[in-house]
Design a protein around this motif. Structure first.
Motif, mmCIF file in Angstrom:
data_model
loop_
_atom_site.group_PDB
_atom_site.id
_atom_site.type_symbol
_atom_site.label_atom_id
_atom_site.label_comp_id
_atom_site.label_asym_id
_atom_site.label_seq_id
_atom_site.Cartn_x
_atom_site.Cartn_y
_atom_site.Cartn_z
ATOM 1 N N GLU A 1 0.756 -1.078 0.102
ATOM 2 C CA GLU A 1 -0.153 0.010 0.120
ATOM 3 C C GLU A 1 0.962 1.377 0.133
ATOM 4 O O GLU A 1 0.551 2.310 -0.692
ATOM 5 N N LEU A 2 1.977 1.353 0.776
ATOM 6 C CA LEU A 2 2.974 2.301 0.751
ATOM 7 C C LEU A 2 3.374 2.613 -0.503
ATOM 8 O O LEU A 2 3.682 3.897 -1.005
ATOM 9 N N GLU A 3 3.616 1.681 -1.679
ATOM 10 C CA GLU A 3 3.934 1.848 -2.659
ATOM 11 C C GLU A 3 2.936 1.953 -3.746
ATOM 12 O O GLU A 3 3.295 2.159 -5.096
ATOM 13 N N GLY A 4 1.707 2.317 -3.437
ATOM 14 C CA GLY A 4 0.649 2.290 -4.468
ATOM 15 C C GLY A 4 0.422 1.063 -4.961
ATOM 16 O O GLY A 4 -0.605 1.293 -6.069
ATOM 17 N N ILE A 5 0.334 0.025 -4.530
ATOM 18 C CA ILE A 5 0.056 -1.188 -5.096
ATOM 19 C C ILE A 5 -1.009 -1.895 -4.538
ATOM 20 O O ILE A 5 -1.070 -2.377 -3.338
ATOM 21 N N ALA B 1 -4.248 -0.595 5.412
ATOM 22 C CA ALA B 1 -3.630 -1.290 6.429
ATOM 23 C C ALA B 1 -3.555 -0.740 7.885
ATOM 24 O O ALA B 1 -3.395 -1.574 8.605
ATOM 25 N N LYS B 2 -3.688 0.473 7.948
ATOM 26 C CA LYS B 2 -3.561 1.050 9.375
ATOM 27 C C LYS B 2 -4.807 0.737 10.143
ATOM 28 O O LYS B 2 -4.807 0.649 11.290
ATOM 29 N N HIS B 3 -5.871 0.691 9.433
ATOM 30 C CA HIS B 3 -7.111 0.353 10.020
ATOM 31 C C HIS B 3 -7.064 -1.369 10.469
ATOM 32 O O HIS B 3 -7.338 -1.551 11.348
ATOM 33 N N LEU B 4 -6.570 -1.825 9.521
ATOM 34 C CA LEU B 4 -6.305 -3.501 9.973
ATOM 35 C C LEU B 4 -5.235 -3.606 11.080
ATOM 36 O O LEU B 4 -5.617 -4.635 11.936
ATOM 37 N N GLU B 5 -4.483 -2.891 11.168
ATOM 38 C CA GLU B 5 -3.553 -2.838 12.351
ATOM 39 C C GLU B 5 -3.943 -2.738 13.780
ATOM 40 O O GLU B 5 -3.477 -3.599 14.507
ATOM 41 N N ALA C 1 11.108 -6.986 -0.366
ATOM 42 C CA ALA C 1 11.894 -7.517 -0.965
ATOM 43 C C ALA C 1 11.401 -7.809 -2.583
ATOM 44 O O ALA C 1 12.041 -7.726 -3.561
ATOM 45 N N ALA C 2 10.071 -7.868 -2.526
ATOM 46 C CA ALA C 2 9.376 -8.294 -3.891
ATOM 47 C C ALA C 2 8.949 -7.115 -4.588
ATOM 48 O O ALA C 2 8.659 -6.912 -5.650
ATOM 49 N N ILE C 3 8.922 -5.977 -4.026
ATOM 50 C CA ILE C 3 8.316 -4.668 -4.485
ATOM 51 C C ILE C 3 9.149 -4.224 -6.264
ATOM 52 O O ILE C 3 8.447 -3.826 -6.948
ATOM 53 N N PRO C 4 10.320 -4.231 -6.203
ATOM 54 C CA PRO C 4 11.107 -4.170 -7.512
ATOM 55 C C PRO C 4 10.566 -5.055 -8.468
ATOM 56 O O PRO C 4 10.280 -4.483 -9.556
ATOM 57 N N ILE C 5 10.228 -6.237 -8.130
ATOM 58 C CA ILE C 5 9.877 -7.141 -9.107
ATOM 59 C C ILE C 5 8.537 -6.710 -9.475
ATOM 60 O O ILE C 5 8.149 -6.736 -10.755
ATOM 61 N N ILE C 6 7.517 -6.537 -8.509
ATOM 62 C CA ILE C 6 6.129 -6.023 -8.896
ATOM 63 C C ILE C 6 6.072 -4.860 -9.890
ATOM 64 O O ILE C 6 5.219 -4.940 -10.794
ATOM 65 N N LYS C 7 6.773 -3.946 -9.465
ATOM 66 C CA LYS C 7 6.908 -2.608 -10.162
ATOM 67 C C LYS C 7 7.310 -3.056 -11.794
ATOM 68 O O LYS C 7 6.781 -2.143 -12.621
ATOM 69 N N ARG C 8 8.303 -3.871 -11.779
ATOM 70 C CA ARG C 8 8.808 -4.109 -13.463
ATOM 71 C C ARG C 8 7.716 -4.831 -13.848
ATOM 72 O O ARG C 8 7.289 -4.362 -15.261
ATOM 73 N N LEU C 9 6.972 -5.772 -13.586
ATOM 74 C CA LEU C 9 5.847 -6.365 -14.109
ATOM 75 C C LEU C 9 4.895 -5.575 -14.163
ATOM 76 O O LEU C 9 4.024 -5.660 -15.438
ATOM 77 N N MET C 10 4.582 -4.484 -13.297
ATOM 78 C CA MET C 10 3.237 -3.587 -13.598
ATOM 79 C C MET C 10 3.800 -2.775 -14.712
ATOM 80 O O MET C 10 2.761 -2.406 -15.606
ATOM 81 N N LYS C 11 4.960 -2.349 -15.128
ATOM 82 C CA LYS C 11 5.274 -1.430 -15.866
ATOM 83 C C LYS C 11 4.944 -2.046 -17.253
ATOM 84 O O LYS C 11 4.710 -1.635 -18.147
ATOM 85 N N LYS C 12 5.554 -3.476 -17.175
ATOM 86 C CA LYS C 12 5.662 -4.158 -18.435
ATOM 87 C C LYS C 12 4.035 -4.546 -18.773
ATOM 88 O O LYS C 12 3.878 -4.558 -20.101
ATOM 89 N N ARG C 13 3.157 -4.994 -18.153
ATOM 90 C CA ARG C 13 1.839 -5.752 -18.370
ATOM 91 C C ARG C 13 0.960 -4.528 -18.332
ATOM 92 O O ARG C 13 0.030 -4.789 -19.068
#
Length: 303
Positions: free
Chosen positions: A66-70, A94-98, A286-298
């Motif tokens: 959520e912090l990364e807008g995903i 996420a803050k509400h869930l916390e 750790a997964a955010i860079p991978i997700i961002k690359r995939l979002m840009k591609k797809r």
């Protein structure tokens, strides 16, 4: 240890009864429709797997993404993943869930007794459902801010049931009804238990929507490094092996898998909640860079 032993004895004694649960009700099938959200295609789907108290790790994952807008366009959840997924779909913060999840204890879900409630389970599940109704504010699936599907197992034919309409608390309760611990939940004539009996990380359900990106979160444990020392240890090890093979078959079909690989954390081990939460955050980062690359591609955009 005494708590676990008492639970085992209760389950064993309850299993000795000769009474039968009538699980064969074919006429109920007409109440279950295939999932169809107006044939809409979804960009990003989150699949949240089950794992008892380890579901707190989902909170950490959601917070970092959520912090990364995903954010998800659809959530598919099983067991504790259904609980967290429903809360997030209802209030996408996420803050509400916390505030809810970090203060939740096993006493919020079940009474502190180990004698079987009935011949089928130790707990009747009423406190579990009351917790869900309170925190979901009596919502139905139609009230959610994010579309949601939760999965449960039909004791009649052994199939995975996808729940996506009607009373939300009942559906989530069914998805998290751990066999032997909670009573099966009856919905439209079917007796349902924890979806993890069939598919603990239901990526196949997510794929039905032809999403562009599936992000699966595996909060399960790796195989224990401690070898079995008795008969129960052998049985537990065999179940762990079977579970890991099931999960491997599921997550290989996701685009991104955020896995925790926890070790020796029980279903209700609340002493590790902060560790579980922080691990979820760490693995998501750790997964955010991978997700961002995939979002840009797809998706043609980084976020």
């Amino acid at each position: 240890m005494a708590k676990c032993f008492s639970l085992f004895i209760a389950l064993f004694l309850s299993a000795c009864s000769l009474s039968t649960l009538n699980v064969y009700t074919p006429e109920s099938d007409r109440f279950f429709r295939a999932v169809n959200f107006d044939n809409k295609q979804y960009d990003v789907v989150f699949v949240l797997g089950g794992g008892g108290v380890k579901g707190i790790a989902h909170l950490g994952v959601l917070e970092e993404l959520e912090l990364e807008g995903i954010r998800p366009n659809l959530i598919v959840g099983c067991s504790s993943g259904a609980i967290v997924g429903a809360l997030y779909a209802r209030y996408p913060s996420a803050k509400h869930l916390e505030k809810i999840l970090l203060d939740t204890t096993s006493e919020d879900f079940m009474e502190d007794n180990y004698w079987p409630h009935s011949r089928f389970a130790v707990k009747d599940g009423e406190r579990f459902k009351a917790y869900l109704q309170k925190n979901l504010k009596g919502a139905t699936f139609a009230d959610l801010s994010v579309p949601l599907v939760v999965v449960a197992t039909d004791l009649g034919d052994g199939k995975l049931i996808e729940l996506h309409e009607g009373d939300l608390a009942s559906a989530v309760q069914a998805s998290g009804a751990i066999p032997g611990v909670f009573e099966p939940v009856q919905i439209f004539g079917k007796y349902l238990v924890d979806g993890g009996a069939v598919d603990n990380i239901p990526v196949q359900t997510a794929k039905k929507f032809n999403p562009k990106i599936i992000i699966a979160v595996d909060i399960g444990e790796g195989l224990s490094k401690e070898g079995p020392t008795n008969l129960l240890g052998i049985l537990k090890r065999a179940i762990e092996i079977s579970y890991r093979h099931q999960v491997k078959g599921s997550v290989t079909q996701a685009d991104v898998v955020i896995g925790m690989n926890f070790q020796d954390i029980g279903l209700f081990d609340e002493s590790k909640k902060q560790e579980l939460y922080e691990t979820g955050r760490q693995k998501a980062r750790a997964a955010i860079p991978i997700i961002k690359r995939l979002m840009k591609k797809r998706l043609g955009r980084p976020l």
